[in-house]
Design a protein around this motif. Structure first.
Motif, PDB file in Angstrom:
ATOM      1  N   GLY A  91       5.154 -12.933  -8.034  1.00 15.03           N
ATOM      2  CA  GLY A  91       3.965 -12.127  -8.261  1.00 15.03           C
ATOM      3  C   GLY A  91       3.597 -11.934  -9.721  1.00 15.03           C
ATOM      4  N   GLU A  92       2.353 -11.560  -9.967  1.00 15.91           N
ATOM      5  CA  GLU A  92       1.835 -11.466 -11.332  1.00 15.91           C
ATOM      6  C   GLU A  92       1.816 -10.047 -11.880  1.00 15.91           C
ATOM      7  OE1 GLU A  92      -2.912 -11.651 -10.529  1.00 15.91           O
ATOM      8  OE2 GLU A  92      -1.690 -13.293  -9.765  1.00 15.91           O
ATOM      9  N   LYS A  93       2.065  -9.041 -11.031  1.00 20.94           N
ATOM     10  CA  LYS A  93       2.057  -7.661 -11.503  1.00 20.94           C
ATOM     11  C   LYS A  93       3.342  -7.379 -12.284  1.00 20.94           C
ATOM     12  CE  LYS A  93      -1.763  -6.471  -9.312  1.00 20.94           C
ATOM     13  NZ  LYS A  93      -2.996  -6.042 -10.010  1.00 20.94           N
ATOM     14  N   PRO A  94       3.238  -6.792 -13.464  1.00 20.17           N
ATOM     15  CA  PRO A  94       4.442  -6.478 -14.238  1.00 20.17           C
ATOM     16  C   PRO A  94       5.372  -5.538 -13.465  1.00 20.17           C
ATOM     17  CG  PRO A  94       2.492  -6.307 -15.617  1.00 20.17           C
ATOM     18  CD  PRO A  94       2.001  -6.461 -14.202  1.00 20.17           C
ATOM     19  N   TYR A  95       6.615  -5.946 -13.322  1.00 18.36           N
ATOM     20  CA  TYR A  95       7.613  -5.146 -12.608  1.00 18.36           C
ATOM     21  C   TYR A  95       8.269  -4.209 -13.622  1.00 18.36           C
ATOM     22  CZ  TYR A  95      11.921  -4.186  -9.937  1.00 18.36           C
ATOM     23  OH  TYR A  95      12.982  -3.585  -9.291  1.00 18.36           O
ATOM     24  N   THR A  96       7.555  -3.135 -13.908  1.00 14.52           N
ATOM     25  CA  THR A  96       7.997  -2.207 -14.951  1.00 14.52           C
ATOM     26  C   THR A  96       8.239  -0.808 -14.375  1.00 14.52           C
ATOM     27  OG1 THR A  96       5.675  -1.762 -15.504  1.00 14.52           O
ATOM     28  CG2 THR A  96       6.805  -3.472 -16.778  1.00 14.52           C
ATOM     29  N   GLU A 103       5.828  -5.739 -20.231  1.00 11.79           N
ATOM     30  CA  GLU A 103       4.975  -6.825 -19.748  1.00 11.79           C
ATOM     31  C   GLU A 103       5.276  -8.149 -20.436  1.00 11.79           C
ATOM     32  OE1 GLU A 103       0.835  -6.130 -19.274  1.00 11.79           O
ATOM     33  OE2 GLU A 103       1.070  -4.012 -18.759  1.00 11.79           O
ATOM     34  N   TRP A 108       8.179 -12.602 -14.229  1.00  8.31           N
ATOM     35  CA  TRP A 108       7.384 -12.665 -13.007  1.00  8.31           C
ATOM     36  C   TRP A 108       6.251 -13.658 -13.238  1.00  8.31           C
ATOM     37  CZ3 TRP A 108       8.805  -7.983 -15.329  1.00  8.31           C
ATOM     38  CH2 TRP A 108       8.000  -7.584 -16.385  1.00  8.31           C
ATOM     39  N   SER A 109       5.218 -13.623 -12.431  1.00  6.78           N
ATOM     40  CA  SER A 109       4.079 -14.556 -12.535  1.00  6.78           C
ATOM     41  C   SER A 109       4.499 -16.004 -12.379  1.00  6.78           C
ATOM     42  CB  SER A 109       3.336 -14.377 -13.876  1.00  6.78           C
ATOM     43  OG  SER A 109       2.715 -13.116 -13.945  1.00  6.78           O
ATOM     44  N   PHE A 137       6.832  -1.479  -3.952  1.00  8.22           N
ATOM     45  CA  PHE A 137       6.171  -2.219  -5.041  1.00  8.22           C
ATOM     46  C   PHE A 137       5.763  -3.605  -4.559  1.00  8.22           C
ATOM     47  CE2 PHE A 137       6.475  -5.437  -8.357  1.00  8.22           C
ATOM     48  CZ  PHE A 137       5.599  -4.948  -9.310  1.00  8.22           C
ATOM     49  N   ASN A 141       1.661  -4.542  -3.647  1.00  8.66           N
ATOM     50  CA  ASN A 141       1.020  -5.501  -4.558  1.00  8.66           C
ATOM     51  C   ASN A 141       0.834  -6.885  -3.959  1.00  8.66           C
ATOM     52  OD1 ASN A 141       0.618  -4.081  -7.208  1.00  8.66           O
ATOM     53  ND2 ASN A 141       2.813  -3.706  -6.961  1.00  8.66           N
ATOM     54  N   TYR A 142       1.747  -7.290  -3.066  1.00  7.70           N
ATOM     55  CA  TYR A 142       1.702  -8.651  -2.508  1.00  7.70           C
ATOM     56  C   TYR A 142       1.895  -8.614  -0.993  1.00  7.70           C
ATOM     57  CZ  TYR A 142       3.261  -8.995  -7.362  1.00  7.70           C
ATOM     58  OH  TYR A 142       3.409  -8.818  -8.715  1.00  7.70           O
TER      59      TYR A 142
END
Length: 233
Positions: A91-96, A103, A108-109, A137, A141-142
């Motif tokens: 996935g492209e969302k920052p896992y923060t 970021e 990821w991404s 999460f 997001n996915y």
């Protein structure tokens, strides 16, 4: 030539448990490597904490495999929790969400570099409080088979019916905290309904157990591989 394969072990499991699966895939013509994890590498993630340490190992292994095989994509196989951790990686969302990554880490991404994701007995949903934050999460997001150009294949096992009786208690409790229903079918740890994703190629295989250390057949047994390796891109 087939695309290279990267195997991400299940929770608290080391790479050595997947040696047989790795060799079997190599014999089928797939250049295969397992993320070199040891059991102790999972300790920082215990209690619902961040999966960043695992993502770092996964990212390093995928990049090495791409380079060594002169490939632009890999087939990713995630066993158990390795399946939903792989969805974070794709996935492209920052896992923060745990505050231990920024970021610019870019752990990821990876979706452009993943041709297919095969999850083996992965609990893609959970009601268990320690895993819920991470899985929320992922699923918020996915949802489902999120990226249309990634082939999602979700394999579930049907070998143990959960029940409040001797021999079925572990399955009952595991299914209960995963999907809210202990009296259902699964692989002894993950219920079928949690192992499948909407929009994915969902496959249920009779008689297979959750772990490579389980008695009898599991997802990576040689006689089972033809039932799902045909889905590898």
């Amino acid at each position: 030539m087939p695309l290279p394969v990267v195997i991400l072990p299940g929770y608290l499991e080391g790479a050595t448990a997947y040696i047989a699966l790795e060799k079997s895939l190599q014999e089928l013509g797939f250049p295969t490597v397992t993320v070199p994890l040891r059991k102790r590498d999972w300790l920082p993630t215990v209690g619902g904490r961040s999966m960043v340490p695992i993502l770092r190992r996964l990212d390093r292994t995928v990049k090495q495999s791409l380079k060594q095989n002169n490939a632009s994509q890999v087939n990713l196989i995630g066993h158990s929790a390795g399946g939903w951790i792989s969805r974070i990686y794709i996935g492209e969302k920052p896992y923060t969400i745990h505050g231990d990554a920024i970021e610019s880490d870019r752990l990821w991404s990876a979706h452009p570099h993943v041709a297919s994701l095969v999850s083996l007995g992965t609990p893609h949903i959970s009601l268990e409080r320690w895993t819920k934050r991470n899985l929320d999460f992922v699923n918020s997001n996915y949802p489902g088979a999120f990226y249309p150009y990634v082939r999602y294949v979700c394999i579930a096992g049907k070998s143990v019916f959960g029940a409040r009786k001797k021999g079925s208690w572990l399955a009952f409790n595991s299914y209960q905290i995963t999907c809210g229903n202990g009296e259902t079918w699964g692989d002894g740890i993950t219920p079928i309904e949690a192992a499948h994703l909407e929009g994915a190629e969902n496959i249920t295989i009779e008689g297979i157990r959750h772990s490579p250390k389980s008695p009898g057949m599991w997802y990576g047994s040689p006689e089972i591989l033809p039932l799902w390796t045909k889905c590898l891109v």
